[in-house]
Design a protein around this motif. Structure first.
Motif, PDB file in Angstrom:
ATOM      1  N   SER A  47      20.932  13.028  39.067  1.00 55.60           N
ATOM      2  CA  SER A  47      20.010  13.930  38.369  1.00 55.60           C
ATOM      3  C   SER A  47      20.765  15.107  37.756  1.00 55.60           C
ATOM      4  N   TRP A  48      21.797  15.609  38.452  1.00 53.58           N
ATOM      5  CA  TRP A  48      22.638  16.680  37.906  1.00 53.58           C
ATOM      6  C   TRP A  48      23.285  16.238  36.599  1.00 53.58           C
ATOM      7  N   THR A  49      23.861  15.031  36.626  1.00 54.72           N
ATOM      8  CA  THR A  49      24.605  14.539  35.469  1.00 54.72           C
ATOM      9  C   THR A  49      23.703  14.372  34.253  1.00 54.72           C
ATOM     10  N   ILE A  50      22.553  13.733  34.438  1.00 52.96           N
ATOM     11  CA  ILE A  50      21.631  13.535  33.326  1.00 52.96           C
ATOM     12  C   ILE A  50      21.154  14.876  32.790  1.00 52.96           C
ATOM     13  N   THR A  51      20.824  15.799  33.676  1.00 53.81           N
ATOM     14  CA  THR A  51      20.318  17.107  33.250  1.00 53.81           C
ATOM     15  C   THR A  51      21.352  17.875  32.435  1.00 53.81           C
ATOM     16  N   HIS A  52      22.559  17.969  32.960  1.00 57.59           N
ATOM     17  CA  HIS A  52      23.553  18.775  32.268  1.00 57.59           C
ATOM     18  C   HIS A  52      24.041  18.119  30.987  1.00 57.59           C
ATOM     19  N   ARG A  53      24.177  16.819  30.966  1.00 60.02           N
ATOM     20  CA  ARG A  53      24.600  16.158  29.729  1.00 60.02           C
ATOM     21  C   ARG A  53      23.521  16.288  28.658  1.00 60.02           C
ATOM     22  N   LEU A  54      22.260  16.103  29.027  1.00 61.07           N
ATOM     23  CA  LEU A  54      21.186  16.261  28.054  1.00 61.07           C
ATOM     24  C   LEU A  54      21.115  17.692  27.533  1.00 61.07           C
ATOM     25  N   MET A  55      21.184  18.668  28.432  1.00 62.46           N
ATOM     26  CA  MET A  55      21.079  20.057  27.995  1.00 62.46           C
ATOM     27  C   MET A  55      22.266  20.454  27.124  1.00 62.46           C
ATOM     28  N   ALA A  56      23.452  19.933  27.446  1.00 60.53           N
ATOM     29  CA  ALA A  56      24.618  20.217  26.621  1.00 60.53           C
ATOM     30  C   ALA A  56      24.467  19.590  25.244  1.00 60.53           C
ATOM     31  N   SER A  57      23.910  18.392  25.182  1.00 63.11           N
ATOM     32  CA  SER A  57      23.718  17.715  23.899  1.00 63.11           C
ATOM     33  C   SER A  57      22.643  18.401  23.063  1.00 63.11           C
ATOM     34  N   LEU A  58      21.618  18.924  23.726  1.00 64.06           N
ATOM     35  CA  LEU A  58      20.505  19.530  23.007  1.00 64.06           C
ATOM     36  C   LEU A  58      20.799  20.954  22.551  1.00 64.06           C
ATOM     37  N   ALA A  59      21.716  21.645  23.229  1.00 62.79           N
ATOM     38  CA  ALA A  59      21.954  23.054  22.923  1.00 62.79           C
ATOM     39  C   ALA A  59      22.329  23.302  21.467  1.00 62.79           C
ATOM     40  N   PRO A  60      23.227  22.513  20.874  1.00 63.45           N
ATOM     41  CA  PRO A  60      23.576  22.780  19.472  1.00 63.45           C
ATOM     42  C   PRO A  60      22.736  21.997  18.467  1.00 63.45           C
ATOM     43  N   THR A  61      21.723  21.291  18.959  1.00 62.39           N
ATOM     44  CA  THR A  61      20.980  20.363  18.117  1.00 62.39           C
ATOM     45  C   THR A  61      19.646  20.957  17.682  1.00 62.39           C
ATOM     46  N   ALA A  62      19.224  20.622  16.475  1.00 63.70           N
ATOM     47  CA  ALA A  62      17.881  20.992  16.019  1.00 63.70           C
ATOM     48  C   ALA A  62      16.896  20.036  16.693  1.00 63.70           C
ATOM     49  N   THR A  63      16.502  20.394  17.914  1.00 63.23           N
ATOM     50  CA  THR A  63      15.726  19.489  18.754  1.00 63.23           C
ATOM     51  C   THR A  63      14.477  18.982  18.044  1.00 63.23           C
TER      52      THR A  63
END
Length: 270
Positions: A47-63
């Motif tokens: 759950s840590w891995t999915i959360t942090h990878r998703l949040m890192a991917s979304l941070a610079p993205t026009a969600t």
């Protein structure tokens, strides 16, 4: 009019668990819950891995501009990191996690779902569940083998049929769909530590009746603990508001995702 989310989150190990394998993440544009599967075999790492990878991917993205297919791809990329963890540490073989999340577009929400965490919506005073469990019990319900009264007590109620476990095919089992929403709607995403112990009618009443997302989150957590929940309990209550372009977009996480110890174990730098 662009929409945004005001979110209150809770995540606790509960009175009968020594660690928390759930993770919750949010910004003003999204919120999701990941419930680690596998007990001591890396559920918290998953759950840590999915959360942090998703949040890192979304941070610079026009969600808001992400299509359903692009969201599926982001989850697939995060899921691939689980395979890396298993390859690096064979003791973590079998780690996996559920994922249920809400992602804002300009005038709707996209639901991303796999496993048995859930999303609920209260709109104009009416509440309903917005996801279908990927579970053995749900399959038995759908086939008519068991009825609603039997489901909460079925001996295999914790068996899930789909999750994120690092396999390239996992993303194919994701449900990704776009649903209308409006200012004033109130959403809940949660792990089964809440829904296994709080009746759905009570859950929806607490979600609808609270004065604010914070009050709703507190009431729902209290209900689970009063019911002596024997699992981790994680939830996020998100209220839909009109977006304010001048407002900061904080990125927050709770549960295993907020633990530096789990983070060190699951360091994916390469």
């Amino acid at each position: 009019m662009q929409l945004s989310l005001v979110t209150a989150m809770r995540s606790v190990a509960g009175p009968h668990r020594c660690d928390n394998q759930d993770s919750v993440g949010c910004s003003t544009d999204y919120v999701f819950v990941a419930d680690g599967v596998g007990g001591h075999v890396g559920g918290d790492v998953a759950s840590w891995t999915i959360t942090h990878r998703l949040m890192a991917s979304l941070a610079p993205t026009a969600t808001r501009t992400l299509s359903e297919d692009e969201l599926r791809t982001l989850v697939a990329v995060a899921n691939a990191d689980l395979r890396l963890r298993g390859d690096k540490e064979p003791a973590l073989a079998g780690l996996s996690t559920t994922l249920t999340g809400l992602f804002c577009t300009d005038d709707a929400l996209r639901i991303v779902h796999v496993g048995d965490s859930r999303a609920y919506l209260v709109s104009d005073g009416a509440g309903r569940r917005m996801t279908r469990d990927d579970s053995l019990v749900q399959m038995l319900l759908d086939s008519g083998t068991i009825d609603d009264a039997e489901a909460p007590y079925h001996p295999h109620r914790n068996i899930i049929l789909h999750s994120l476990a690092g396999d390239p095919g996992d993303a194919d089992a994701l449900t990704v769909r776009t649903v209308p929403t409006a200012v004033g709607d109130r959403w809940l995403v949660c792990s089964d530590g809440l829904t296994d112990y709080v009746d759905e009618d009570e859950l929806l009443a607490l979600l609808a009746g609270a004065e604010s997302p914070e009050a709703a989150a507190e009431a729902l957590l209290a209900a689970a603990l009063d019911a002596d929940a024997r699992d981790n309990v994680s939830l996020a209550v998100a209220e839909v508001v009109a977006a304010d372009s001048s407002t900061d977009r904080p990125y927050l996480c709770l549960g295993a995702a907020a633990s530096p110890d789990v983070g060190r174990v699951a360091d994916l730098s390469r």
